[in-house]
Design a protein around this motif. Structure first.
Motif, PDB file in Angstrom:
ATOM      1  N   ALA A 159      61.467  34.933 -12.915  1.00 34.17           N
ATOM      2  CA  ALA A 159      62.226  34.965 -11.660  1.00 34.17           C
ATOM      3  C   ALA A 159      61.397  34.381 -10.523  1.00 34.17           C
ATOM      4  O   ALA A 159      61.877  33.554  -9.743  1.00 34.17           O
ATOM      5  N   LEU A 160      60.128  34.795 -10.447  1.00 34.00           N
ATOM      6  CA  LEU A 160      59.251  34.297  -9.388  1.00 34.00           C
ATOM      7  C   LEU A 160      58.997  32.790  -9.538  1.00 34.00           C
ATOM      8  O   LEU A 160      59.058  32.042  -8.569  1.00 34.00           O
ATOM      9  N   ALA A 195      61.759  30.834  -8.229  1.00 34.81           N
ATOM     10  CA  ALA A 195      62.096  30.951  -6.813  1.00 34.81           C
ATOM     11  C   ALA A 195      61.028  30.328  -5.914  1.00 34.81           C
ATOM     12  O   ALA A 195      61.317  29.949  -4.791  1.00 34.81           O
ATOM     13  N   MET A 196      59.800  30.235  -6.430  1.00 36.21           N
ATOM     14  CA  MET A 196      58.718  29.715  -5.589  1.00 36.21           C
ATOM     15  C   MET A 196      58.841  28.215  -5.416  1.00 36.21           C
ATOM     16  O   MET A 196      59.069  27.503  -6.378  1.00 36.21           O
ATOM     17  N   PRO A 197      58.671  27.711  -4.186  1.00 37.97           N
ATOM     18  CA  PRO A 197      58.569  26.264  -4.042  1.00 37.97           C
ATOM     19  C   PRO A 197      57.248  25.820  -4.681  1.00 37.97           C
ATOM     20  O   PRO A 197      56.214  26.425  -4.393  1.00 37.97           O
ATOM     21  N   PHE A 226      55.289  23.311  -4.309  1.00 33.98           N
ATOM     22  CA  PHE A 226      54.217  22.843  -3.432  1.00 33.98           C
ATOM     23  C   PHE A 226      53.539  23.996  -2.708  1.00 33.98           C
ATOM     24  O   PHE A 226      52.347  23.958  -2.425  1.00 33.98           O
ATOM     25  N   TRP A 227      54.307  25.059  -2.464  1.00 35.37           N
ATOM     26  CA  TRP A 227      53.695  26.222  -1.818  1.00 35.37           C
ATOM     27  C   TRP A 227      52.701  26.893  -2.762  1.00 35.37           C
ATOM     28  O   TRP A 227      51.603  27.272  -2.345  1.00 35.37           O
ATOM     29  N   LEU A 241      49.603  25.017  -2.503  1.00 41.56           N
ATOM     30  CA  LEU A 241      48.848  25.327  -1.286  1.00 41.56           C
ATOM     31  C   LEU A 241      48.122  26.660  -1.427  1.00 41.56           C
ATOM     32  O   LEU A 241      46.970  26.805  -0.999  1.00 41.56           O
ATOM     33  N   MET A 242      48.793  27.631  -2.048  1.00 45.09           N
ATOM     34  CA  MET A 242      48.161  28.942  -2.240  1.00 45.09           C
ATOM     35  C   MET A 242      46.938  28.814  -3.154  1.00 45.09           C
ATOM     36  O   MET A 242      45.892  29.421  -2.899  1.00 45.09           O
ATOM     37  N   ILE A 278      45.099  26.210  -3.480  1.00 45.06           N
ATOM     38  CA  ILE A 278      44.044  25.559  -2.695  1.00 45.06           C
ATOM     39  C   ILE A 278      43.333  26.588  -1.828  1.00 45.06           C
ATOM     40  O   ILE A 278      42.100  26.617  -1.752  1.00 45.06           O
ATOM     41  N   GLY A 283      60.055  14.545 -11.432  1.00 45.69           N
ATOM     42  CA  GLY A 283      60.553  14.707 -10.068  1.00 45.69           C
ATOM     43  C   GLY A 283      59.607  15.540  -9.218  1.00 45.69           C
ATOM     44  O   GLY A 283      59.296  15.185  -8.088  1.00 45.69           O
ATOM     45  N   VAL A 339      56.343  15.865  -4.878  1.00 46.28           N
ATOM     46  CA  VAL A 339      55.839  16.809  -3.902  1.00 46.28           C
ATOM     47  C   VAL A 339      54.415  17.234  -4.245  1.00 46.28           C
ATOM     48  O   VAL A 339      53.540  17.276  -3.377  1.00 46.28           O
ATOM     49  N   VAL A 361      50.719  17.099  -2.214  1.00 49.46           N
ATOM     50  CA  VAL A 361      49.875  18.242  -1.859  1.00 49.46           C
ATOM     51  C   VAL A 361      48.428  17.982  -2.270  1.00 49.46           C
ATOM     52  O   VAL A 361      47.490  18.232  -1.512  1.00 49.46           O
TER      53      VAL A 361
END
Lengths: 305, 310
Positions: A136-137, A140-142, A144-145, A148-149, A151, A243, A247, A251
């Motif tokens: 589920a997570l 739902a998570m983008p 690229f985010w 970043l996390m 990083i 695809g 993104v 990053v």
């Protein structure tokens, strides 16, 4: 097998033809591609000269004919920015994107298969709950985010991994994980439901009653028969990975096709955008072709005529 | 939005015939009961309601101005307190309150999620219906275009189109809507092909109903629940696409507040201000998760065959 091959080849050509039309008209969405390409400082005379040089003053049908005849030979025109053939630029970056996507695909598979099988075998156990939370997570998570996390944790705070791509082995780790999580999430769910369906079959009970070991039954009898939906989704996910590279490569400053696309879009380098779109489509179509061929191998009952 | 979906849901389950309007509460009760049995659905509904509330009234209840920052309080960590109040989630490079910006940013996500999906869904259902029902060249044209569009990964397609059109919020919503119809068209076409051969459809022909009537009165109502299930799952996909585009600088532009743009800002200062990147991402994740939970419940209610799958 031969019939399937010919049939699919014809379909591939038709799809590529449609893609070429999409790519051709896309840069004309604003009417005239010159309005996209020309810097705002250009005056009317300069724009007119540019239009003539690029052949945008010709009738649309003639423009398309020129475009498609050249595209077939791999010629998408010169890059406005780099002053080199657009296809050459795309080819240079293609390998890096394929490499990253393959790493991510492999990682996704290695994560998803055991997770999916385990949660199907031990339904409603702790591992099932954990793996459905992960799925589920991960969905739902983008992505690229997530990158970043990673990083923040591994580059900024722990300082153990490089934040951007120098194409050394360590630089693969974070981009691959970032790309793989979404794939692993979807794939583990499909594996679980496919396994659940197979595990109820009579031949599984038979296999157990023959006294075969648990592992042998799971891998040789259950997983083998659950593979078709897994392969289907995996094929679709490969396209998704290509695809996602757009993104994720941005990053991690990964020198791949995705980042080339963004760079080219930002400077309105439309020939490179067209060539890139075409390659993404071609890769995806080829993947689907391979998946279809795999079906025949995985399930001998499937015949294409 | 939730009220509207519930209204759409009513005609599909069990009881047929006309009902008086005063039985409104009784009509909703089976839905409510099934929602109460599904904790995940409840959580989803809670998140979605909160999101809708924030999207509409968020700008009225924010503790700080989300656009005008306090330049003396730049890069303040979460919990920073000044005479202006507490910055619960810290401040950004212009001293703007992250918490307030996240609240206001929900508007764009909701608009993109709802409007784009409505556009994509309407086009997709219509084309899928026509392709499946009429077959022949209509089917061929629609499905070949769908094949072409599907073979370019969705996010790359929207990146390219929005880059070429240099999109604002309105254009972006339109782009996401006009490129997203393919999934619906494919699925609905498949459903129509199945439903078309059902006995009640043949019976409708037998009593002399016209093709258009059969299509609209007998086939459409039987494929619409599939479209609703699909739409629920596409809302999350669309919200994620918008945030990616804004993050790449190809979507909504500043000063409009969106979570994707906040992440793009945060990336610039990733070495020093972790809170700028962390919290907007959590907001996106919770939103997509909530929509997905609600969608899963909806699928269980509308399509009992799908229960427990996927």
């Amino acid at each position: 097998m031969y019939g399937l091959f010919v049939n699919r080849m014809i379909q591939m050509v038709i799809t590529l033809f449609i893609v070429s039309m999409i790519v051709f008209f896309m840069v004309r969405l604003k009417g005239d591609p010159i309005s996209v390409m020309a810097p705002p400082t250009f005056n009317t005379e300069q724009i007119a000269r540019l239009r003539e040089a690029w052949g945008f003053d010709k009738p649309l049908l003639e423009q398309y004919t020129i475009f498609i005849t050249k595209a077939i030979t791999g010629d998408f025109g010169q890059s406005i920015q780099a002053r080199r053939p657009a296809m050459e630029l795309v080819m240079e970056r293609l390998g890096n994107t394929y490499l990253l996507a393959s790493c991510a695909a492999l990682l996704g598979l290695v994560l998803a298969l055991p997770l999916g099988v385990m949660s199907a075998v031990r339904r409603n156990s702790l591992i099932d709950v954990v793996s459905s939370a992960f799925a589920a997570l991960g969905n739902a998570m983008p992505n690229f985010w997530l990158g970043l996390m990673l990083i923040i944790v591994f580059s900024v705070n722990l300082r153990i991994l490089p934040a951007f791509g120098a194409l050394e082995p360590a630089a693969f780790i974070m981009p691959s994980i970032t790309l793989a999580v979404g794939t692993a999430a979807r794939l583990s769910r499909v594996t679980r439901s496919a396994m659940l369906e197979v595990m109820n079959q009579d031949y599984i009970r038979t296999a157990y009653s023959k006294g075969l070991s648990n592992r042998f039954v799971l891998i040789k009898h259950a997983l083998r028969n659950a593979l078709i939906p897994i392969v289907t989704v995996f094929g679709l996910q490969l396209g998704w990975l290509l695809g996602g590279s757009v993104v994720v490569e941005s990053v991690f400053s990964w020198p791949g096709l995705g980042r080339l696309m963004i760079e080219s879009i930002n400077v309105r380098d439309i020939t490179v955008v067209q060539a890139g779109l075409f390659w993404f489509a071609l890769s995806f179509i080829l993947i689907n072709f391979i998946v279809d061929a795999l079906y025949v191998y995985l399930d001998p009952r499937i015949h294409y005529r | 939005m939730s009220v509207e979906t519930e209204k759409k849901v009513i005609p599909i389950p069990q009881i047929g015939g006309k009902r008086e309007p005063e039985s409104n509460r009784r009509r909703l009760s089976p839905l409510w009961a099934s929602l109460r049995r599904s904790p995940v659905g409840m959580i989803g509904l809670g998140i979605v309601c909160l999101l809708l509330f924030l999207a509409v009234f968020g700008s009225l209840i924010v503790p700080h101005d989300p656009v005008d920052g306090n330049l003396r309080a730049r890069f303040m960590p979460p919990g920073f307190t000044s005479e202006a109040g507490v910055n619960l989630l810290g401040t950004d490079q212009l001293g703007r309150d992250i918490f307030s910006r996240i609240i206001v940013g929900s508007t764009v996500s909701v608009m993109v999620g709802v409007v784009s999906v409505l556009i994509a869904g309407s086009i997709g259902v219509l084309l899928g219906l026509l392709a499946g029902f009429f077959g022949g060249w209509v089917d061929n044209v629609v499905m070949r275009i769908a094949d072409g569009l599907l073979s370019i990964p969705f996010i790359i397609l929207v990146v390219a189109v929005s880059g070429i059109l240099s999109a604002g919020l309105g254009t972006l919503i339109l782009i996401l809507g006009l490129t997203g119809w393919v999934t619906y068209a494919r699925v609905i076409r498949g459903e129509v092909l199945k439903v078309r051969e059902m006995e009640y459809v043949i019976a409708a022909y037998a009593i002399g109903q016209s093709r258009v009537r059969v299509m609209l009165n007998h086939i459409l109502p039987n494929v619409i629940s599939t479209a609703i299930i699909l739409a629920a799952s596409q809302v999350g996909v669309t919200i994620l696409a918008e945030s990616s585009l804004s993050f790449l600088g190809l979507g909504v532009k500043s000063p409009t507040v969106t979570w994707g743009l906040m992440l793009a800002d945060g990336r610039q200062y990733i070495n020093s201000a972790w809170w700028m990147t962390t919290f907007p991402g959590i907001a996106i994740t919770i939103t997509v998760l909530g929509v997905a939970f609600l969608g899963d419940w909806l699928r269980d209610v509308l399509d009992p065959n799908m229960r427990g799958r996927g």
